[in-house]
Every structure is written in C-alpha cells, then in structure tokens.
Design a protein around this motif. Structure first.
Motif, PDB file in Angstrom:
ATOM      1  N   VAL A 428     -60.259 -25.540  43.322  1.00  0.00           N
ATOM      2  CA  VAL A 428     -58.827 -25.255  43.322  1.00  0.00           C
ATOM      3  C   VAL A 428     -58.471 -24.444  42.092  1.00  0.00           C
ATOM      4  O   VAL A 428     -58.816 -24.819  40.964  1.00  0.00           O
ATOM      5  CB  VAL A 428     -57.998 -26.548  43.346  1.00  0.00           C
ATOM      6  CG1 VAL A 428     -56.509 -26.224  43.432  1.00  0.00           C
ATOM      7  CG2 VAL A 428     -58.422 -27.436  44.506  1.00  0.00           C
ATOM      8  N   THR A 429     -57.797 -23.324  42.313  1.00  0.00           N
ATOM      9  CA  THR A 429     -57.260 -22.514  41.219  1.00  0.00           C
ATOM     10  C   THR A 429     -55.744 -22.611  41.265  1.00  0.00           C
ATOM     11  O   THR A 429     -55.139 -22.485  42.335  1.00  0.00           O
ATOM     12  CB  THR A 429     -57.692 -21.050  41.344  1.00  0.00           C
ATOM     13  OG1 THR A 429     -59.120 -20.973  41.282  1.00  0.00           O
ATOM     14  CG2 THR A 429     -57.103 -20.202  40.218  1.00  0.00           C
ATOM     15  N   GLY A 430     -55.143 -22.859  40.119  1.00  0.00           N
ATOM     16  CA  GLY A 430     -53.694 -22.998  40.091  1.00  0.00           C
ATOM     17  C   GLY A 430     -53.131 -22.746  38.708  1.00  0.00           C
ATOM     18  O   GLY A 430     -53.855 -22.435  37.763  1.00  0.00           O
ATOM     19  N   LEU A 438     -55.906 -22.234  35.781  1.00  0.00           N
ATOM     20  CA  LEU A 438     -57.090 -23.060  35.658  1.00  0.00           C
ATOM     21  C   LEU A 438     -57.799 -23.154  36.995  1.00  0.00           C
ATOM     22  O   LEU A 438     -57.185 -23.003  38.052  1.00  0.00           O
ATOM     23  CB  LEU A 438     -56.729 -24.480  35.207  1.00  0.00           C
ATOM     24  CG  LEU A 438     -56.128 -24.668  33.818  1.00  0.00           C
ATOM     25  CD1 LEU A 438     -55.766 -26.131  33.623  1.00  0.00           C
ATOM     26  CD2 LEU A 438     -57.110 -24.217  32.745  1.00  0.00           C
ATOM     27  N   THR A 439     -59.088 -23.433  36.949  1.00  0.00           N
ATOM     28  CA  THR A 439     -59.885 -23.696  38.145  1.00  0.00           C
ATOM     29  C   THR A 439     -60.657 -24.984  37.925  1.00  0.00           C
ATOM     30  O   THR A 439     -61.292 -25.166  36.882  1.00  0.00           O
ATOM     31  CB  THR A 439     -60.863 -22.550  38.435  1.00  0.00           C
ATOM     32  OG1 THR A 439     -60.121 -21.351  38.687  1.00  0.00           O
ATOM     33  CG2 THR A 439     -61.715 -22.862  39.649  1.00  0.00           C
ATOM     34  N   ARG A 440     -60.565 -25.892  38.894  1.00  0.00           N
ATOM     35  CA  ARG A 440     -61.323 -27.146  38.783  1.00  0.00           C
ATOM     36  C   ARG A 440     -61.726 -27.614  40.182  1.00  0.00           C
ATOM     37  O   ARG A 440     -61.138 -27.212  41.184  1.00  0.00           O
ATOM     38  CB  ARG A 440     -60.518 -28.234  38.067  1.00  0.00           C
ATOM     39  CG  ARG A 440     -59.212 -28.606  38.721  1.00  0.00           C
ATOM     40  CD  ARG A 440     -58.639 -29.880  38.064  1.00  0.00           C
ATOM     41  NE  ARG A 440     -58.233 -29.675  36.704  1.00  0.00           N
ATOM     42  CZ  ARG A 440     -56.972 -29.660  36.286  1.00  0.00           C
ATOM     43  NH1 ARG A 440     -55.984 -29.823  37.165  1.00  0.00           N
ATOM     44  NH2 ARG A 440     -56.681 -29.496  35.030  1.00  0.00           N
ATOM     45  N   MET A 441     -62.712 -28.487  40.227  1.00  0.00           N
ATOM     46  CA  MET A 441     -63.202 -29.027  41.488  1.00  0.00           C
ATOM     47  C   MET A 441     -62.393 -30.267  41.867  1.00  0.00           C
ATOM     48  O   MET A 441     -61.937 -31.025  41.006  1.00  0.00           O
ATOM     49  CB  MET A 441     -64.680 -29.385  41.387  1.00  0.00           C
ATOM     50  CG  MET A 441     -65.593 -28.203  41.085  1.00  0.00           C
ATOM     51  SD  MET A 441     -65.564 -26.937  42.384  1.00  0.00           S
ATOM     52  CE  MET A 441     -66.308 -27.835  43.740  1.00  0.00           C
ATOM     53  N   PHE A 442     -62.252 -30.477  43.183  1.00  0.00           N
ATOM     54  CA  PHE A 442     -61.547 -31.656  43.688  1.00  0.00           C
ATOM     55  C   PHE A 442     -62.347 -32.237  44.838  1.00  0.00           C
ATOM     56  O   PHE A 442     -62.697 -31.541  45.789  1.00  0.00           O
ATOM     57  CB  PHE A 442     -60.147 -31.280  44.164  1.00  0.00           C
ATOM     58  CG  PHE A 442     -59.382 -32.419  44.789  1.00  0.00           C
ATOM     59  CD1 PHE A 442     -58.789 -33.390  43.996  1.00  0.00           C
ATOM     60  CD2 PHE A 442     -59.273 -32.533  46.170  1.00  0.00           C
ATOM     61  CE1 PHE A 442     -58.090 -34.451  44.558  1.00  0.00           C
ATOM     62  CE2 PHE A 442     -58.576 -33.583  46.745  1.00  0.00           C
ATOM     63  CZ  PHE A 442     -57.980 -34.542  45.939  1.00  0.00           C
ATOM     64  N   ALA A 443     -62.629 -33.548  44.757  1.00  0.00           N
ATOM     65  CA  ALA A 443     -63.340 -34.247  45.825  1.00  0.00           C
ATOM     66  C   ALA A 443     -62.620 -35.547  46.164  1.00  0.00           C
ATOM     67  O   ALA A 443     -63.243 -36.498  46.615  1.00  0.00           O
ATOM     68  CB  ALA A 443     -64.779 -34.525  45.416  1.00  0.00           C
TER      69      ALA A 443
END
Length: 657
Positions: A428-430, A438-443
């Motif tokens: 996810v980039t937001g 920012l860009t981070r992973m989401f599970a």
C-alpha cells in the motif's frame, strides 16, 4: 460522444522562464480546486460470492445441466469423500433425528399468530436459569390455549416469560404496565407452543417485517440472558426455536437454492439436499447462542419453514429431498464438513485461507479449479462483481497498529495470493497527514485472526457501493481479486492510476471512452489546450477562430482560442496552430512553469537537461516544487513525448501541491 483528452499546451518556440512574478500565476478553476485533497474511492473487483469453501451452488447447477449426478458433483467439490446412508454413520435414527432450528435469538421480544387454536405449555423446572438443551414434554405444565388468529407477543422478564396482546409496538407491548394483564405468565425457562400441524406465523431471523409460516414440529421460546452491547450488563432476551420432527422434514424448508433448478437440473437439488442433511446432522444440539442446532440464516443454512415447499416449484425441491432420503457425505467414515457457498469465481479456497473459518486444514476442503461456477450454463450473476471502499476508511484500516497513519491510499499492489486467489500480502502506498508518501506491506490488522489481507478486508471493512445489484455493507465475496481507482480498465497497475482517477473526478480529463483512458498515448497541442482550460480559471475567448487549421467544430477549438487569447499559447510563424503535433516533456515544463509563475536558479537536477537548454529553468522549477520527478532518478527525458498517464500525475501535483 466528443472525447476530451488530457491536454497540455506546447509553446513553440517556448521562451525560457525568468524574472516571473508570483502574482502572475493563474488561479486554479474553482470546480477543480474544491477537489484538492479529495481521494477517489478504491474500486475493488472480485469473482464469486460466499466464503469459497466446498461446493459452489451455481457450479453444481452447471454440472447437473451437463448430466453429472449428485455424487459426481459432491465428490468433485469434496475430493476423497463418499455418499453413504446416514444410519450407517450417526446411528439407528439417522435421517429421523429431530432438528432444532434457531428462528430468532437474543430478541427483545417476538410475536406469534396461529391459524387455529394451539396449546401453550411452560417447560423446565420452576425458577431455572437459561436452558439450551431440548426439554422433554414431561417437564411441561399446561398454561392454556392461544386462540386462532390471536396476535400475541412473548416477552422475557427478569423472572420468566409473559405472553401479552400484540399491539404492534415491541417496546410498549413488553413494558410493565399495571393496566395490561398478561394473557399467560410463567417463571419456567421455556414456553412451548404445540401446534400439531397447525400453521403458526412468526418473524424470521430477519425481523418482524419478515413473517414466515411453520407447521412442522413445535415452537419453543427460551428465556435467555444476553450481554447488552451498550452497558455490558446481562439482560433478559428470548430465543425462538422450531423443533422439527426429522432432518428430512427440516430439509423441506431449506431455502438455499431455487426450486426451479429442478426443471432442468434435479441433480443440483439432490446435491444440495445431501450437503444440507450432512451439515444439519453434524451440528451440536446445545448451542448457547441460540438454544438450537442450526440457525435459520446463511450463518448456518437458510431455513424458511413452509415458505420453501409452498412457493413456486416447491414440489421439485421436496422431490429432490425424497430422492436423496437418508444420504449423507462422509470422509473416512465420519460426517464431512459440507460447507458451501453461492459461487467460487473459478476456483475454490482452502478452508484455512477463507475469511469465514478457522486455520485448521481439512483434506477434502482444498483449493481446486472450478470452471463450472463461471460456466455460461451456470447463469451465475456473481461470476464477477465490483465494489468501492471509502478511501479514508481504507487508509485508516490498513494503518491499524502502525505509525504514521495513512490519510489516503494512492496505490495498492498485490504481492502474494492464497492458493485460491485471495490477496495475502498487499503493498500500500499512501499519504500521511503531513503529506509524506509512504509504502508499506499489509497482511491484515494485528487483531485479525488471519494474516491474509483479502480475508481481513472482506470480513471487516464495509463497502460504499456494491455493483451487480448487491446492497452495500460487508463484502462476502469468494475471491476479492484486485484494487483499482476509477472507471478505466486500461490504467490498472499504472503508477499514474490514482492521478488519472483524481483528474477524471475533478472534471479535468475524460477517457477516450467510458472504460478506456489510453495512458500510454501521446498528448497533442490541442489536447494540452483543453487541459489548460479545464485546470486553470481562464475565461472563454472573444475571438473563437484565431487559427485557420482549427475547425470551429473541433472539440478543442474553444480551449485553444481561450489559451491563445490570454497569451499562454501562440501559433507558428505561418499562422497555424498545428493541433495534432505532439508535446514534449520539456515543452510541457515550460507551459506549467509559466502558468504557475515559477522561477528558480537551481541547475543540475537532471543529467540530460543542460543549463543552456531553452526549457532548463522550467524543468528545474517544476522539480524544485515537486511537480515533476523525472523519467528516472537522474534523467528528465526532455524530448520524449508527454503521455496521458504522465500528464495526469503532473495535473494532480499542480493542483494539490
């Protein structure tokens, strides 16, 4: 339909930007400015409907149309299982075993009306607390008779249950009123209606507006204690349970598939009857949440009482139940877990990966290809669907447990999937509230039972609008596949997708048609003029045809005339405008820098833009303000044509930043 395309005005020759006055900057058009900061909703695409585990009902129908038997269908969806007689698995009573069906549970009150006089009894020991098991008739005492067509309401009390006249208001009917005497009262925990085949009419689990008919078995009303969500205190409530004489009779009211399927696919109905019978016999009979064995909603199986068999083609469903009498599905000698849902969108899900179940693998509930559920003969309305997440809600959801939090989502990329196709990890980039990207992973959220992004979103995040005739609410899809922004199908996966959707919503751009944007197509001088006119607050031109090569009926003619009249565009020395010529990235930089009255002394940002370049100051100024980021980390690619997708990103940054 006239096509308005992203447009940018190339100035040829374009003077260098120097000695500009910020007061000369053009204002953003008000209708565009009001969209600054508004994030497009996130478009979600998926396939199938339900939890995706086990049998697909639409797939079963397609298989039956193709001539496959109920056993063929079941062993396809539950590999390694076999169809056997229930008495060989659950004992001598087999399919004659009684089934207690939860009609309502945890209700403030409920109503009852009978077509004929029915007997009312009070069951259980005096003063007993909540009872969740079936009580024998020998525990009951007679209370009296509820007269035919007499509407009554069953009210839970601190010390028992009351039966009062029903005047239509649940709160007032059950309120203690000295002027209203109950018709019947008991301090025993269960009221039992023995209706001996007489039809009674009561609300279903879907509320008092949904009255159903029941004639088989008897009705129990259990006084229960339920924790109130607002204050955490135990409050008296009532569970409504239909005790049906056998599983076969129970199946007559099972409303899971259209009875009309029996006209051309009776094997699909028989497969449904076998799965329904197996499911019901495998459920415990002492569930405290409903004092029942199975609930009457999709949480277990949809049970509509007499409504199912009395509806159109109901006799075909009854025939299917009779044709499969006593048959159940087993695995290695035990009843199988016969989970099923409407459709799977082309592939089933491993049970441990489904949003609806736990994390224990089951050998016959594995992910398999299921072309039947999307076959043309299935007539599956849920083969594919679309929905929308509210951007801000999604941003908050994927920020759970981490800082800084997103305030909007600008890009979602699926990085891994379950075997059934559900997104497991998404990138996810937001933007944060400080404007940082920012860009981070989401599970999934920290509190979620499974680290599967798609399962988390489907189960917990509501949707704003759900296409294909569905109501908004929680997604209950089989396969949530992809995330996108806006209506266009050819920009999916593009780094410019968010900007394209934003610019379209702001009224700056349109696609080449309703679903196509053509993000890789070059921008022309005519298109640039329309972009300029749609973005900035430029008045309409007084001279409407300044260039001989721009026809008055050209879709861009008004925009070209307007930008020319305010001095932002000029034609060539021969007086032409050349509307079809492409615009380069360098020319685009000069235009935007002039429109925004930008200047800078910076140099050397891009290795392919030398200080002596005619457009160098404009390129450097846009880079300094963050409007442009180059074609890579070190180059601007000044002679490359501006592409429609690229220009959308420029537009969005100009207006918002």
């Amino acid at each position: 339909m006239a096509v308005v395309i992203l447009a940018i005005l190339a100035l040829i020759p374009a003077p260098a930007v120097a000695d500009t006055d910020p007061s000369d900057a053009l204002d953003i058009r008000p209708s565009v400015a009001e969209h600054a900061g508004e994030a497009p909703n996130v478009l979600v695409r998926g396939r199938g409907w339900g939890h995706g585990v086990g049998m697909s009902q639409y797939g079963a129908y397609a298989q039956a149309v193709a001539g496959r038997t109920s056993s063929d269908i079941l062993t396809f969806y539950y590999p390694g299982t076999e169809v056997v007689e229930a008495k060989d698995v659950v004992g001598g009573d087999g399919a004659d075993r009684r089934i207690r069906v939860g009609i309502q549970w945890g209700s403030l009150s409920t109503t009852l009306r009978a077509d004929k006089d029915v007997d009312l009894r009070a069951c259980g020991a005096e003063g007993d607390g909540p009872v969740i098991n079936r009580l024998g008739h020998n525990t009951c005492v007679d209370l009296g008779v509820v007269k035919a067509d007499k509407d009554v309401r069953i009210c839970p009390r601190e010390d028992g249950l009351d039966v009062v006249p029903n005047t239509g208001s649940a709160s007032s009917d059950c309120a203690k009123d000295e002027d209203v005497e109950p018709l019947f009262s008991t301090t025993r925990p269960v009221l039992r209606v023995l209706h001996h085949g007489t039809t009674i009419r009561t609300p279903s689990a879907f509320g008092e507006a949904s009255i159903r008919r029941y004639s088989q078995g008897y009705r129990d009303y259990h006084r229960a204690e339920v924790t109130a969500p607002d204050n955490g205190k135990k409050e008296p409530r009532v569970h409504s349970v239909q005790d049906v004489p056998s599983v076969e009779v129970y199946l007559y009211g099972l409303a899971e598939v259209p009875s009309s399927w029996g006209l051309d696919a009776p094997a699909a109905l028989e497969a449904q009857a076998i799965t329904g019978r197996t499911f019901a016999l495998g459920r415990p009979n002492n569930r405290s949440d409903c004092a029942c064995q199975v609930r009457s909603t999709p949480a277990d199986q949809v049970y509509n009482g007499d409504e199912k068999r009395l509806a159109d083609h109901g006799e075909l469903w009854v025939d299917a139940v009779k044709a499969s009498t006593g048959k159940v599905l087993t695995y290695e000698g035990d009843l199988a877990h016969t989970f099923y849902s409407a459709s799977h969108g082309g592939r089933t899900e491993n049970i441990e990966d489904s949003w609806a179940y736990g994390d224990t693998p089951i050998p016959y509930l594995r992910s398999i290809d299921d072309p039947w559920s999307v076959h043309s003969t299935a007539n599956n309305p849920h083969a594919s669907w679309t929905a929308h997440f509210d951007n801000a809600q999604l941003a908050e959801f994927v920020s759970s447990g981490v800082e800084p939090k997103f305030v909007r989502v600008e890009r979602i990329a699926v990085r891994s999937r379950t075997e059934g196709g559900t997104p497991r990890d998404i990138e996810v980039t937001g933007r944060t509230k400080d404007g940082e990207q920012l860009t981070r992973m989401f599970a999934g959220r920290p509190s979620d039972p499974k680290a599967i992004a798609g399962a988390s979103l489907r189960r917990y995040l509501p949707v704003l609008a759900l296409g294909d005739g569905h109501m908004s609410g929680r997604l209950r899809s089989s396969q949530l596949r992809d995330f996108h922004f806006g209506p266009f199908t050819d920009d999916r996966g593009s780094v410019h997708e968010y900007a394209i959707s934003w610019a379209a919503a702001a009224g700056i751009v349109q696609g080449v048609d309703d679903t196509t944007f053509a993000p890789e197509r070059s921008v022309t001088r005519a298109q640039m003029a329309t972009f300029l006119f749609n973005t900035f607050d430029i008045p309409a031109a007084t001279e409407t045809d300044p260039f001989p090569d721009v026809a008055p009926d050209n879709v861009h003619a008004a925009a070209i005339a307007a930008v020319a009249e305010v001095g932002l565009a000029s034609g060539y020395e021969d007086g032409t405008y050349r509307p079809g010529d492409p615009v380069t990235r360098a020319q685009m930089a000069s235009f935007l820098a002039r429109a925004l009255a930008l200047d800078t002394t910076a140099t050397g940002t891009f290795e392919d833009v030398q200080p002596g370049n005619h457009h160098a100051v404009a390129v450097e100024a846009l880079a300094e303000t963050g409007v442009t980021r180059g074609c890579d980390a070190t180059r601007y690619c000044p002679e490359d044509p501006v592409l429609r997708g690229q220009l959308a990103s420029f537009v969005q940054r100009v207006v918002e930043d």
